[in-house]
Design a protein around this motif. Sequence first.
Motif, PDB file in Angstrom:
ATOM      1  N   GLY A  23       0.838  -1.192   0.000  1.00  0.00           N
ATOM      2  CA  GLY A  23       0.000   0.000   0.000  1.00  0.00           C
ATOM      3  C   GLY A  23       0.872   1.241   0.000  1.00  0.00           C
ATOM      4  N   LYS A  24       0.318   2.333  -0.501  1.00  0.00           N
ATOM      5  CA  LYS A  24       1.103   3.562  -0.569  1.00  0.00           C
ATOM      6  C   LYS A  24       0.467   4.725   0.182  1.00  0.00           C
ATOM      7  N   ARG A  25      -0.869   4.755   0.251  1.00  0.00           N
ATOM      8  CA  ARG A  25      -1.568   5.889   0.849  1.00  0.00           C
ATOM      9  C   ARG A  25      -2.639   5.395   1.813  1.00  0.00           C
ATOM     10  N   ILE A  26      -2.817   6.138   2.882  1.00  0.00           N
ATOM     11  CA  ILE A  26      -3.871   5.869   3.854  1.00  0.00           C
ATOM     12  C   ILE A  26      -5.150   6.529   3.344  1.00  0.00           C
ATOM     13  N   THR A  27      -6.235   5.766   3.310  1.00  0.00           N
ATOM     14  CA  THR A  27      -7.520   6.353   2.940  1.00  0.00           C
ATOM     15  C   THR A  27      -8.457   6.483   4.136  1.00  0.00           C
ATOM     16  N   ARG A  28      -8.194   5.745   5.204  1.00  0.00           N
ATOM     17  CA  ARG A  28      -8.958   5.831   6.453  1.00  0.00           C
ATOM     18  C   ARG A  28      -8.131   5.134   7.523  1.00  0.00           C
ATOM     19  N   LEU A  29      -8.235   5.607   8.758  1.00  0.00           N
ATOM     20  CA  LEU A  29      -7.446   5.043   9.856  1.00  0.00           C
ATOM     21  C   LEU A  29      -8.310   4.950  11.103  1.00  0.00           C
ATOM     22  N   TYR A  30      -8.217   3.813  11.789  1.00  0.00           N
ATOM     23  CA  TYR A  30      -8.967   3.582  13.023  1.00  0.00           C
ATOM     24  C   TYR A  30      -7.977   3.218  14.118  1.00  0.00           C
ATOM     25  N   VAL A  31      -8.024   3.934  15.248  1.00  0.00           N
ATOM     26  CA  VAL A  31      -7.132   3.693  16.380  1.00  0.00           C
ATOM     27  C   VAL A  31      -7.969   3.314  17.587  1.00  0.00           C
ATOM     28  N   THR A  32      -7.599   2.228  18.266  1.00  0.00           N
ATOM     29  CA  THR A  32      -8.322   1.804  19.464  1.00  0.00           C
ATOM     30  C   THR A  32      -7.378   1.686  20.654  1.00  0.00           C
ATOM     31  N   GLY A  33      -7.950   1.928  21.821  1.00  0.00           N
ATOM     32  CA  GLY A  33      -7.204   1.785  23.058  1.00  0.00           C
ATOM     33  C   GLY A  33      -8.170   1.664  24.217  1.00  0.00           C
ATOM     34  N   PRO A  34      -7.647   1.546  25.419  1.00  0.00           N
ATOM     35  CA  PRO A  34      -8.498   1.355  26.595  1.00  0.00           C
ATOM     36  C   PRO A  34      -9.139   2.672  27.047  1.00  0.00           C
ATOM     37  N   GLY A  35     -10.185   2.538  27.851  1.00  0.00           N
ATOM     38  CA  GLY A  35     -10.784   3.698  28.498  1.00  0.00           C
ATOM     39  C   GLY A  35     -11.945   4.298  27.733  1.00  0.00           C
ATOM     40  N   THR A  36     -12.397   5.443  28.243  1.00  0.00           N
ATOM     41  CA  THR A  36     -13.545   6.118  27.641  1.00  0.00           C
ATOM     42  C   THR A  36     -13.145   7.284  26.752  1.00  0.00           C
ATOM     43  N   ALA A  37     -11.977   7.877  26.983  1.00  0.00           N
ATOM     44  CA  ALA A  37     -11.530   9.009  26.161  1.00  0.00           C
ATOM     45  C   ALA A  37     -10.996   8.507  24.825  1.00  0.00           C
ATOM     46  N   PRO A  38     -11.233   9.245  23.740  1.00  0.00           N
ATOM     47  CA  PRO A  38     -10.671   8.837  22.450  1.00  0.00           C
ATOM     48  C   PRO A  38      -9.147   8.720  22.536  1.00  0.00           C
ATOM     49  N   VAL A  39      -8.609   7.646  21.993  1.00  0.00           N
ATOM     50  CA  VAL A  39      -7.163   7.428  21.976  1.00  0.00           C
ATOM     51  C   VAL A  39      -6.654   8.004  20.663  1.00  0.00           C
ATOM     52  N   THR A  40      -6.162   9.231  20.742  1.00  0.00           N
ATOM     53  CA  THR A  40      -5.708   9.939  19.547  1.00  0.00           C
ATOM     54  C   THR A  40      -4.226   9.673  19.299  1.00  0.00           C
ATOM     55  N   PRO A  41      -3.795   9.779  18.042  1.00  0.00           N
ATOM     56  CA  PRO A  41      -2.376   9.597  17.741  1.00  0.00           C
ATOM     57  C   PRO A  41      -1.518  10.656  18.436  1.00  0.00           C
ATOM     58  N   CYS A  42      -0.323  10.256  18.844  1.00  0.00           N
ATOM     59  CA  CYS A  42       0.629  11.210  19.433  1.00  0.00           C
ATOM     60  C   CYS A  42       1.091  12.184  18.348  1.00  0.00           C
ATOM     61  N   GLY A  43       1.814  13.204  18.743  1.00  0.00           N
ATOM     62  CA  GLY A  43       2.287  14.196  17.786  1.00  0.00           C
ATOM     63  C   GLY A  43       3.158  13.607  16.693  1.00  0.00           C
ATOM     64  N   GLY A  44       4.080  12.726  17.068  1.00  0.00           N
ATOM     65  CA  GLY A  44       4.944  12.103  16.072  1.00  0.00           C
ATOM     66  C   GLY A  44       4.163  11.277  15.069  1.00  0.00           C
ATOM     67  N   CYS A  45       3.159  10.563  15.555  1.00  0.00           N
ATOM     68  CA  CYS A  45       2.350   9.747  14.644  1.00  0.00           C
ATOM     69  C   CYS A  45       1.448  10.606  13.774  1.00  0.00           C
ATOM     70  N   ARG A  46       1.014  11.742  14.285  1.00  0.00           N
ATOM     71  CA  ARG A  46       0.233  12.650  13.437  1.00  0.00           C
ATOM     72  C   ARG A  46       1.061  13.071  12.230  1.00  0.00           C
ATOM     73  N   GLN A  47       2.344  13.334  12.438  1.00  0.00           N
ATOM     74  CA  GLN A  47       3.212  13.689  11.315  1.00  0.00           C
ATOM     75  C   GLN A  47       3.439  12.484  10.411  1.00  0.00           C
ATOM     76  N   ARG A  48       3.599  11.308  10.985  1.00  0.00           N
ATOM     77  CA  ARG A  48       3.759  10.095  10.161  1.00  0.00           C
ATOM     78  C   ARG A  48       2.521   9.869   9.300  1.00  0.00           C
TER      79      ARG A  48
END
Length: 133
Positions: free
Chosen positions: A68-93
């Motif tokens: 694959g070359k391009r992301i068309t949609r991304l789903y991130v899961t983690g524990p808890g009730t708050a959305p588990v958002t990508p860290c700053g470094g991963c946002r740039q990735r």
Amino acid sequence: MASDAELFAAAEAVRARAYAPYSRFHVGAAILADDGKIYAGANVENAAYPIGNCAEASAIAAMIAGGGKRITRLYVTGPGTAPVTPCGGCRQRIREFADQDVVVISHGVDGAPLSQTVAQLLPHSFGPEYLPK
């Protein structure tokens, strides 16, 4: 095209295999790529911080390795009730491999998912189009 339910299931399946003995914060990520395939990755920690991998970085590596070359949609899961958002470094990735309007769904599995575009996650970002060809 894969559904959000399929992406969620892929992220959760790989999250169960995360290696997080230090933080005990298991994260999974599933990418729908431009080739129509789903690529998943989990966080992998290391005793010598910070050389571990985030789930998003692992999923991107799997996508590139799988063709694959391009992301068309991304789903991130983690524990808890708050959305588990990508860290700053991963946002740039993510920005490297996704257009600004690509949706990233962040989900603390005991709460509600949060959907945001790459532009919302990383406003005024620097991307590959700014570099000389």
